[in-house]
Design a protein around this motif. Sequence first.
Motif, mmCIF file in Angstrom:
data_model
loop_
_atom_site.group_PDB
_atom_site.id
_atom_site.type_symbol
_atom_site.label_atom_id
_atom_site.label_comp_id
_atom_site.label_asym_id
_atom_site.label_seq_id
_atom_site.Cartn_x
_atom_site.Cartn_y
_atom_site.Cartn_z
ATOM 1 N N ASN A 193 0.823 -1.209 0.000
ATOM 2 C CA ASN A 193 0.000 0.000 0.000
ATOM 3 C C ASN A 193 0.858 1.259 0.000
ATOM 4 O OD1 ASN A 193 -3.170 -0.218 0.414
ATOM 5 N ND2 ASN A 193 -2.244 -2.015 1.358
ATOM 6 N N ARG A 194 1.933 1.237 0.790
ATOM 7 C CA ARG A 194 2.813 2.418 0.820
ATOM 8 C C ARG A 194 3.473 2.645 -0.543
ATOM 9 N NH1 ARG A 194 6.947 2.928 5.526
ATOM 10 N NH2 ARG A 194 6.784 5.123 4.937
ATOM 11 N N LYS A 195 3.843 1.562 -1.211
ATOM 12 C CA LYS A 195 4.413 1.684 -2.555
ATOM 13 C C LYS A 195 3.384 2.229 -3.525
ATOM 14 C CE LYS A 195 7.310 1.177 -5.938
ATOM 15 N NZ LYS A 195 8.395 2.189 -6.090
ATOM 16 N N MET A 196 2.154 1.773 -3.406
ATOM 17 C CA MET A 196 1.087 2.267 -4.270
ATOM 18 C C MET A 196 0.853 3.754 -4.057
ATOM 19 S SD MET A 196 -1.714 -0.836 -4.139
ATOM 20 C CE MET A 196 -2.760 -0.144 -5.408
ATOM 21 N N ILE A 197 0.867 4.175 -2.802
ATOM 22 C CA ILE A 197 0.667 5.598 -2.500
ATOM 23 C C ILE A 197 1.781 6.429 -3.131
ATOM 24 C CG2 ILE A 197 0.716 7.302 -0.626
ATOM 25 C CD1 ILE A 197 -0.764 5.181 1.087
ATOM 26 N N ASP A 198 3.018 5.943 -3.014
ATOM 27 C CA ASP A 198 4.140 6.662 -3.613
ATOM 28 C C ASP A 198 3.981 6.727 -5.131
ATOM 29 O OD1 ASP A 198 6.775 7.942 -2.986
ATOM 30 O OD2 ASP A 198 7.480 6.423 -4.413
ATOM 31 N N ASN A 199 3.574 5.626 -5.746
ATOM 32 C CA ASN A 199 3.318 5.640 -7.187
ATOM 33 C C ASN A 199 2.210 6.618 -7.540
ATOM 34 O OD1 ASN A 199 5.261 3.709 -7.756
ATOM 35 N ND2 ASN A 199 3.822 2.003 -7.853
ATOM 36 N N CYS A 200 1.204 6.717 -6.674
ATOM 37 C CA CYS A 200 0.076 7.626 -6.931
ATOM 38 C C CYS A 200 0.532 9.081 -6.992
ATOM 39 C CB CYS A 200 -1.001 7.461 -5.865
ATOM 40 S SG CYS A 200 -2.046 6.005 -6.085
ATOM 41 N N TYR A 201 1.529 9.426 -6.199
ATOM 42 C CA TYR A 201 2.046 10.797 -6.275
ATOM 43 C C TYR A 201 2.640 11.073 -7.659
ATOM 44 C CZ TYR A 201 1.444 12.126 -1.368
ATOM 45 O OH TYR A 201 0.911 12.475 -0.147
ATOM 46 N N TYR A 202 3.304 10.090 -8.243
ATOM 47 C CA TYR A 202 3.824 10.262 -9.603
ATOM 48 C C TYR A 202 2.686 10.336 -10.611
ATOM 49 C CZ TYR A 202 8.772 9.482 -8.490
ATOM 50 O OH TYR A 202 10.057 9.610 -8.010
ATOM 51 N N ILE A 203 1.715 9.438 -10.456
ATOM 52 C CA ILE A 203 0.575 9.413 -11.389
ATOM 53 C C ILE A 203 -0.196 10.723 -11.323
ATOM 54 C CG2 ILE A 203 -1.620 8.279 -11.897
ATOM 55 C CD1 ILE A 203 -0.321 5.675 -10.775
ATOM 56 N N LEU A 204 -0.463 11.193 -10.099
ATOM 57 C CA LEU A 204 -1.164 12.477 -9.940
ATOM 58 C C LEU A 204 -0.299 13.636 -10.414
ATOM 59 C CD1 LEU A 204 -2.874 12.127 -6.435
ATOM 60 C CD2 LEU A 204 -4.012 12.204 -8.651
ATOM 61 N N GLY A 205 1.003 13.528 -10.210
ATOM 62 C CA GLY A 205 1.905 14.582 -10.686
ATOM 63 C C GLY A 205 1.822 14.737 -12.193
ATOM 64 N N LEU A 206 1.720 13.629 -12.898
ATOM 65 C CA LEU A 206 1.575 13.673 -14.355
ATOM 66 C C LEU A 206 0.201 14.193 -14.753
ATOM 67 C CD1 LEU A 206 3.547 10.436 -14.922
ATOM 68 C CD2 LEU A 206 3.872 12.467 -16.341
#
Length: 534
Positions: free
Chosen positions: A462-475
């Motif tokens: 879940n923590r990895k997913m959240i970190d990935n979400c910051y990149y996805i939302l950043g894009l």
Amino acid sequence: MKKRPISKEIILDGQKLTPAEVVSIGQNKAKVSISKSAAKRVDSGYRLLIKAAEAGQKIYGLTVGVGENKDRPVLKDGKLTKEAIAYSKSFNRALIRVTSAGVGPEMEKEVVRGIMSSRLNSILYGSTGARLKVAKLYRDFLNHDIVPIIPGRGSMGEADITLIIHIGLAMIGEGKVNYKGKGMSAEKAMKHAGLTPLDPWAKDALAIMSSNGYSETLAAFCLIELQHLLKVSKLVFCLNLEALNGNITPFLEHSNSVRPFPEVNKISKDYRKILKGSYLWSADQKRHLQDPLSYRTAAYTIGAVESTLAELTEQMAIQLNSSDDNPMVLLDVNSPSKNEEETKHYITKSAGDKLFGAVIPTANFSPWPWVLSFEKLGIALGHFSIASAQRTIKLSDPRFTDLSRFLGTKKSFHAFGAVQKVFVSLAAENKALAYPVSMDFFAVAGDIEDMGTNGPRVVRRNRKMIDNCYYILGLELMHAAQAIDLRIQANPHLKLAPTTKSFLKAFRKKVDFMKEDRVLTTDIERSYLFLKSF
């Protein structure tokens, strides 16, 4: 659970620890102290445990062994002779050493500090049976910044015994630690700090290791990270809706009142508040009647994450402020029945000692209630990621925006064409991470420990997913900002909501409008960092 302000020193009492405080102790090295009432409970719990042993109770980890060795006596008849105490000390040291068995990579220092704070608070609840010396060593390790080096993998998620016992290893002066940022032996660090190593006996070793301290600390960090992600995700979505010239009607009050899912109505209300004053509230003949589902259902996808966060917040308030020990010690209670199988665990008052209560075997080490919720969160984050990626693709498509293809300008050739592969790949990674893993285990310990949850693994995903979400939302934010700027070039009088306008202004201080084709890796990283720190 009510929030309490985080200070430089956090008083732990076994009853009010919050995820934010675990993170503060972990990251900011906040000092801790033990409340007097909690210290008294710990001491009374230990004395009741010994009283139960002396009365002849068979106590797991004290009078008998652990795991499949629960049939082997450690203290015969509970008689605390010098020989018996010496044998118990040898048993405890051996248990600490042989259970210290994990594989790397090492846990982050902030996580280890968080573990020590959460386990200390659990001990202070008063049901562990550990000596007060153990609790004080947790406090002293935190306040002197002695951080045991612990491998990060090797727990099945039914108490993280093979990992967190490394804290006990350091407490007896063995193993490696980081002391004020420098690696050294635990023995050397304790000598520098003026601390006396633990001479464990009774239930000390079991009290240190029989806990989900690693899993619950990861959970505490995860919840704080998720809280922030949700806040910025709402801003990104609303700016995106303005970038699309999207339809606000799916988020109107009466649009949702006929289907009153509380999380959906709450998110819709949040969107209306953020978008107050936006041009989207004015009629526009070019605006589509209905937008793609990734926009129209945004209150549902983000609402699912937020409702799971609320569920987990309640569960972690219980986990952090209760005891997950086996066996448990319970003060000041009498047997609720006269059934022998129940009454045999209770100790009554005696002429010379008014201490009474119970020592009872439990299954409280199972973190199943909240691990299941984290599995649910992973699925919600998977949908969240896919929805963001879908919206970002739509912003590059003139069919939906009436803007240029890939949001290019007269001076660009490719614009945001190739970058789609980045957020799509991250969304695919999150989709894979969302698959449940709590059922992946084998029976161990002589076929007795035949259930597991993989708690640490579930929360780490879940923590990895959240970190990935910051990149996805950043894009998504990069695309939304580009689309907004193109709209403003065409219509300088375009009116954004004050909230989204301020958000866009702050973002543009970190990432410029893309007038010409340029390397986007730097922009992606800046967008990610902008959202994480906003």
